[in-house]
Motif scaffolding. Structure first.
Motif, short mmCIF file in Angstrom:
data_model
loop_
_atom_site.label_atom_id
_atom_site.label_comp_id
_atom_site.label_asym_id
_atom_site.label_seq_id
_atom_site.Cartn_x
_atom_site.Cartn_y
_atom_site.Cartn_z
N GLU A 34 -10.03 0.32 48.77
CA GLU A 34 -8.61 1.26 49.40
C GLU A 34 -8.26 0.64 49.86
O GLU A 34 -6.81 0.32 50.09
CB GLU A 34 -8.76 2.44 48.66
N GLU A 35 -9.00 0.68 51.33
CA GLU A 35 -8.16 0.36 52.70
C GLU A 35 -7.84 -1.19 53.05
O GLU A 35 -7.41 -0.98 53.88
CB GLU A 35 -9.77 0.86 53.24
N LEU A 36 -8.40 -1.90 52.24
CA LEU A 36 -7.94 -3.41 52.27
C LEU A 36 -6.22 -3.92 51.34
O LEU A 36 -6.79 -4.66 51.47
CB LEU A 36 -9.22 -4.21 51.57
N ARG A 37 -6.64 -3.03 50.23
CA ARG A 37 -5.52 -3.13 49.20
C ARG A 37 -4.00 -3.40 49.86
O ARG A 37 -3.28 -2.92 50.78
CB ARG A 37 -5.07 -1.99 48.25
N HIS A 38 -3.49 -4.37 49.90
CA HIS A 38 -1.93 -5.11 50.30
C HIS A 38 -2.08 -5.33 51.36
O HIS A 38 -1.26 -6.59 51.99
CB HIS A 38 -1.10 -3.81 50.40
N ALA A 39 -4.10 -5.13 52.28
CA ALA A 39 -3.74 -6.24 53.57
C ALA A 39 -4.40 -7.51 53.47
O ALA A 39 -4.49 -8.61 54.43
CB ALA A 39 -4.09 -5.10 53.98
N LYS A 40 -4.78 -7.65 52.16
CA LYS A 40 -5.73 -8.65 51.52
C LYS A 40 -5.82 -8.93 50.08
O LYS A 40 -4.73 -8.49 49.55
CB LYS A 40 -7.38 -7.93 51.66
N THR A 41 -5.73 -10.49 49.66
CA THR A 41 -6.13 -10.50 48.45
C THR A 41 -6.85 -9.75 48.21
O THR A 41 -8.37 -10.66 48.45
CB THR A 41 -4.94 -12.43 48.68
N LEU A 42 -7.27 -9.37 46.50
CA LEU A 42 -8.03 -8.89 46.36
C LEU A 42 -8.67 -9.21 44.86
O LEU A 42 -7.34 -9.26 43.97
CB LEU A 42 -8.46 -7.16 46.44
N ILE A 43 -9.56 -9.45 44.31
CA ILE A 43 -9.78 -10.82 43.07
C ILE A 43 -11.02 -9.23 43.41
O ILE A 43 -12.08 -9.71 43.76
CB ILE A 43 -10.01 -11.86 43.30
N LEU A 44 -10.90 -8.43 42.05
CA LEU A 44 -11.99 -7.88 41.00
C LEU A 44 -12.77 -8.25 39.76
O LEU A 44 -11.78 -8.24 39.48
CB LEU A 44 -11.09 -6.38 41.07
N ILE A 45 -13.98 -8.14 39.56
CA ILE A 45 -14.49 -8.27 38.38
C ILE A 45 -15.43 -7.76 38.37
O ILE A 45 -15.77 -6.50 39.19
CB ILE A 45 -15.22 -10.16 38.38
N ALA A 46 -15.48 -6.36 37.16
CA ALA A 46 -15.65 -5.45 36.64
C ALA A 46 -15.57 -5.35 35.34
O ALA A 46 -14.76 -5.84 34.42
CB ALA A 46 -15.17 -3.98 38.01
N HIS A 47 -16.96 -4.56 34.88
CA HIS A 47 -17.12 -4.00 33.32
C HIS A 47 -16.82 -2.73 33.69
O HIS A 47 -16.48 -1.84 32.43
CB HIS A 47 -18.54 -4.15 33.30
#
Length: 585
Positions: free
Chosen positions: A527-540
């Motif tokens: 959450e702290e990195l959101r919009h400051a970095k491009t985030l790619i999340l892989i999750a089940h």
């Protein structure tokens, strides 16, 4: 050992030529070893011949020289021969350890730079064997054979005639020096024990370094840490080389010490015989000389009985090691640098088909990730989520289509320039044998910035635990972080990624194996990195990606649904079904 085929013989000869190429830079030491062994062998026939002359003159003509000169000359001859052989062994060992070091360095370089396909066919344990054990075994075996051929065969040339005579009674008398020999060997054994322990510990550290790189090759490549790892490996490999050399030098003392002590016993026997002869006894000069020659030729005869088997075994082992040296390197045909990235990623009709697979892992994938956007990839196992990441980092290569970073095809970028913009945190955490600080600042060109390390540990909610450790951030974490809990290892991996400060972060099942408390920490970091970095999340675990800007549902290498959590729930499609199943569980 089974007989080799003509084709295998050609391969072994080629392997032998390659080993000779590694020895060529050290030819001066090899030549020195040859000359020293030759000088040692030249002393061999002098010893029994001198026995005959001294003893016969002592028995027949009476003493025309001081009696004390006899043991001095005899011991001196054995000492000279021992010094020549010791020096020859040292020169040969010096050359061999340098060959081993060079070969190990090339093997490590081959592992660090090999194409990703290699790691589908080689286990970490096999990599360790090829890099640590095989060069040592092959080089030392061939070196031992070379020593035997030079030293023992030349000795036998001069001593062969004396093998016709034997007297076991005088041989038993030579054991008079055994107590002294036992004392000397005990001292040498203590030295061998200390040096051998140091060698073993150094080898274990080197094994850990290689194991780190075999397990963590994706992390090493992503951090562009090949040169860093090679330096770390080279430092410990040099330490092991010194320990091996010390062990060999100590072991080489056994033979000359044994011979000198045996010479003391023989000199006592001969001195007594000459004294008795001077009192009127029968001469025994020729007989003692033959017995001496026999004792001197037993060892070289044993060594030269068979050299084919160890040579063949060593060459076969070396051939297996050279397969790693000659492994195809990771392709890096890019020529462009990208010092700074905005984090804009686009997949244009990308198809990836692994060799031997029935279906493509990615089948015409279309995906555009905006800078600063948080995108989640979900779907069943085998849907293609991990292939997206592997292809983005160029561990896999598309059969069709293009992948663009900030509008530039990634194939045009140098690997180092591409991967410096990515930080990856996965469920399979890979840590390195070292301190907390060394793991956080892993492969940093500027070294360890302790203030920045602390800042990253605080951001990853790990500082309170690290500050309570005995040595703080300098505390060792054990092999692959064995001294930390699962949650602590995951947070340390996040701190390492924070230290890198990349434009694009990838969380690959980063919370799947964590407890609720550790998962909450990881979620807070995301959450702290959101919009400051491009985030790619892989999750089940779909509860962890509800806040993503875009959720992409993948199936059979394609995106079949795309939108926010609420939008996809409204569609009441595949994603909504997955959420309901997990909620029921």
């Amino acid at each position: 050992m089974a007989q080799t085929t003509p084709e295998q013989n050609l391969q072994l000869k080629d392997t032998g030529r390659k080993i000779l190429a590694y020895g060529k830079p050290h030819w001066k030491m090899f030549v020195s070893s040859f000359l020293l062994f030759t000088l040692g062998a030249a002393v061999e026939p002098v010893i029994p011949a001198l026995f005959k002359k001294l003893i016969d003159s002592g028995f027949k003509e009476g003493l025309n020289y001081p009696l004390w000169l006899v043991p001095v000359v005899i011991i001196g001859l054995f000492l000279v021969r021992g010094l020549f052989n010791f020096a020859g062994n040292y020169a040969m060992s010096h050359s061999i350890t340098n060959v081993v070091l060079s070969l190990r360095r090339d093997l490590m370089r081959g592992l660090l730079r090999a194409d990703a396909k290699l790691f589908n066919n080689i286990s970490p344990g096999l990599a360790v064997t090829k890099i640590i054990n095989d060069p040592q075994f092959a080089s030392q075996t061939l070196g031992s054979v070379l020593i035997s051929v030079i030293k023992d065969s030349m000795s036998l040339v001069f001593l062969l005639g004396y093998l016709l005579y034997l007297n076991w009674q005088l041989t038993l008398l030579s054991f008079i020096s055994m107590p002294l020999l036992g004392v000397l060997l005990k001292q040498v054994q203590r030295r061998l024990s200390r040096v051998g322990q140091s060698q073993y510990e150094s080898q274990q550290r080197l094994v850990n370094t290689v194991d780190d790189n075999a397990r963590a090759w994706r992390v090493v490549r992503t951090f562009d840490a090949a040169d860093f790892e090679l330096k770390r490996f080279d430092k410990e490999a040099n330490t092991l080389r010194r320990m091996v050399l010390k062990t060999t030098v100590t072991s080489s003392l056994i033979t000359p010490l044994t011979q000198v002590v045996a010479a003391i016993g023989v000199s006592i026997i001969i001195t007594l015989a000459i004294y008795q002869a001077s009192q009127g006894s029968t001469t025994i000069g020729e007989f003692v000389s033959f017995i001496t020659a026999l004792l001197m030729t037993i060892s070289p005869m044993r060594h030269l009985t068979d050299v084919y088997q160890p040579v063949t075994g060593a060459l076969i082992t070396a051939r297996g090691a050279f397969e790693l040296v000659n492994a195809p390197i990771e392709p890096d045909n890019g020529s462009r640098d990208m010092p700074v990235s905005r984090g804009d990623i686009e997949f244009r009709d990308v198809t990836v088909h692994y060799e031997g697979a029935a279906k493509p892992s990615l089948d015409g994938l279309q995906l555009h990730i905006q800078p600063g956007q948080t995108v989640a990839l979900v779907g069943a196992s085998g849907a293609g989520k991990t292939t997206v990441i592997n292809t983005l980092l160029r561990f896999s290569h598309p059969a069709a289509g293009d992948i663009l970073l900030d509008g530039v095809p990634i194939e045009e970028l140098k690997l180092a320039s591409l991967r410096r913009h990515f930080a990856v945190v996965s469920q399979d955490i890979v840590l390195f044998d070292g301190s907390v600080a060394a793991n956080v600042a892993y492969a940093s060109p500027q070294g360890v910035d302790r203030a920045k390390v602390e800042q990253c540990l605080r951001a990853a909610n790990l500082w309170s635990h690290v500050s309570a450790m005995a040595q703080g951030m300098d505390t060792g974490i054990g092999t692959n972080g064995g001294m930390l809990s699962g949650g602590q290892r995951q947070r340390l991996a996040i701190a390492r990624a924070l230290y890198r400060d990349a434009a694009i972060w990838i969380f690959d099942e980063a919370t799947s194996a964590l407890d609720s408390e550790s998962e909450a920490v990881v979620q807070r970091s995301i959450e702290e990195l959101r919009h400051a970095k491009t985030l790619i999340l892989i999750a089940h675990r779909l509860s962890t990606i509800k806040n993503a800007d875009v959720i992409c549902v993948m199936s059979e290498g394609r995106i079949v649904e795309q939108g926010t959590h609420s939008e996809l729930m409204g569609l009441n499609g595949l994603y909504a079904g997955m959420v309901r199943i997990q909620a029921a569980d």
